[in-house]
Scaffold this active site. Structure first.
Site, short mmCIF file in Angstrom:
data_model
loop_
_atom_site.label_atom_id
_atom_site.label_comp_id
_atom_site.label_asym_id
_atom_site.label_seq_id
_atom_site.Cartn_x
_atom_site.Cartn_y
_atom_site.Cartn_z
N LYS A 205 0.86 -1.17 0.00
CA LYS A 205 0.00 0.00 0.00
C LYS A 205 0.90 1.23 0.00
O LYS A 205 1.76 1.37 0.87
CB LYS A 205 -0.88 0.01 1.26
CG LYS A 205 -1.66 1.32 1.45
CD LYS A 205 -2.59 1.25 2.63
CE LYS A 205 -3.19 2.63 2.88
NZ LYS A 205 -4.29 2.60 3.84
C1 R5P Z 1 -2.05 4.26 6.60
O1 R5P Z 1 -1.00 4.63 6.87
C2 R5P Z 1 -3.04 3.83 7.60
O2 R5P Z 1 -3.46 2.55 7.30
C3 R5P Z 1 -4.15 4.80 7.69
O3 R5P Z 1 -4.80 4.72 8.89
C4 R5P Z 1 -5.15 4.71 6.59
O4 R5P Z 1 -4.68 3.98 5.51
C5 R5P Z 1 -5.43 6.05 6.10
O5 R5P Z 1 -6.37 6.03 5.08
P1 R5P Z 1 -6.71 7.40 4.36
O6 R5P Z 1 -5.42 8.15 4.26
O7 R5P Z 1 -7.27 7.02 3.04
O8 R5P Z 1 -7.70 8.10 5.22
#
Ligand code: R5P
Length: 294
Positions: A205
């Site tokens: 990711k």
């Molecule tokens: C990533 O570093 C963590 O999993 C986050 O908590 C999450 O992925 C954040 O998702 P977004 O940036 O789309 O709100």
């Protein structure tokens, strides 16, 4: 370790050439994994489109209650029809998600930082492998901090998770963190994604960036793109479209879904891009129609 002085810049990515070791199984880099690993990966990546819509709601693991996620029990169920994978903590999953929902699980398995600290890069592997088996996790999500103070311990966490994952056939998703002091350049994302894949992560990711096709080409496992901070819906759909067009095998979005005023319609529009080949323009039209007819 190679002498890095005078190192040549990597440039020959063969962007248009398909991944060479793909016969037999559709998930990139998974050809030689065992049945259990492939089963979990096919729970994550749709066998028809090859792609996935992950919904990230693990923010509470270091942010506590987050805008839009105040009530996980109310937010998650309404989004389920548009989601393939639930990315959350064991606490959130066990308390607020019904086990009969039939969605894949990306289990947040590291912790140790909080918004109360300046340096968020020090974490531990916090979920043991038997717990992941009990929860039928389809992958372990491991945060990594390349170039930050916590790099060593986070790569130790990742390596330990890969060792355990290989023992029990549970894939590992290496999550590339970006921090205040950390660069967000194509050079950084190429470096970070490749390091995590070489250490054995089965999914990465990371964030979308310039030259994203080269990041994808140089990474021997599938990349899913993180959403990041809340954008206007039109821009978030463009981010999603550019990511898929650039070779990502899915999106792992949080705030751009759950902080949208129309989170259900937004998740449905993302799904159109990921699984049905919609452009960002088509997906935005779909979103607009959906919010005006509801
Ligand atoms: C990533 O570093 C963590 O999993 C986050 O908590 C999450 O992925 C954040 O998702 P977004 O940036 O789309 O709100």
């Amino acid at each position: 370790m190679a002498d890095v002085e005078g190192l040549k810049i990597a440039k020959d990515y063969h962007v248009g050439v398909p991944f060479a070791n793909q016969e037999g199984f559709y998930v990139k880099g998974a050809n030689h994994l065992d049945w259990g690993m492939k089963k979990h990966l096919s729970n994550i990546f749709d066998p028809k489109s090859g792609n996935t819509v992950m919904f990230a709601f693990d923010h509470g693991y270091f942010m506590g209650s987050t805008a839009g996620l105040e009530r996980l029990d109310l937010v998650i169920p309404k989004l389920l029809p548009n989601i393939d994978v639930l990315m959350g903590t064991r606490g959130a999953l066990r308390t607020c998600v019904s086990p009969d929902c039939r969605k894949a699980v990306a289990l947040r398995a590291t912790s140790g930082s909080s918004m109360m600290n300046d340096d968020l890069s020090h974490e531990v592997l916090a979920v043991d492998i038997e717990e992941a088996v009990r929860m039928n996790a389809d992958c372990l999500a491991i945060q990594t901090f390349i170039g930050a103070d916590g790099q060593l311990s986070s790569l130790d966490n990742l390596s330990k998770a890969v060792n355990l994952g290989m023992r029990y056939s549970i894939p590992v998703m290496g999550v590339v963190a970006v921090g205040k002091q950390m660069e967000r350049t194509p050079r950084f994302f190429k470096l970070a994604t490749r390091i995590l894949a070489e250490l054995g992560a089965n999914i990465i990711k990371t964030y979308y960036c310039d030259d994203f096709e080269e990041v994808v080409a140089a990474c021997p496992v599938p990349i899913v793109v993180a959403g990041g901070k809340k954008l206007p819906e039109k821009d978030a759909l463009t981010l999603a479209y550019n990511s898929i067009k650039g070779g990502a095998k899915g999106l792992d979005m949080g705030r751009n879904i759950f902080q949208s005023e129309h989170s259900v319609e937004m998740s449905a529009a993302i799904r159109k891009i990921v699984h049905e080949g919609f452009t960002d323009k088509e997906a935005y039209e779909f979103y607009e129609d959906a919010i005006h007819t509801k």
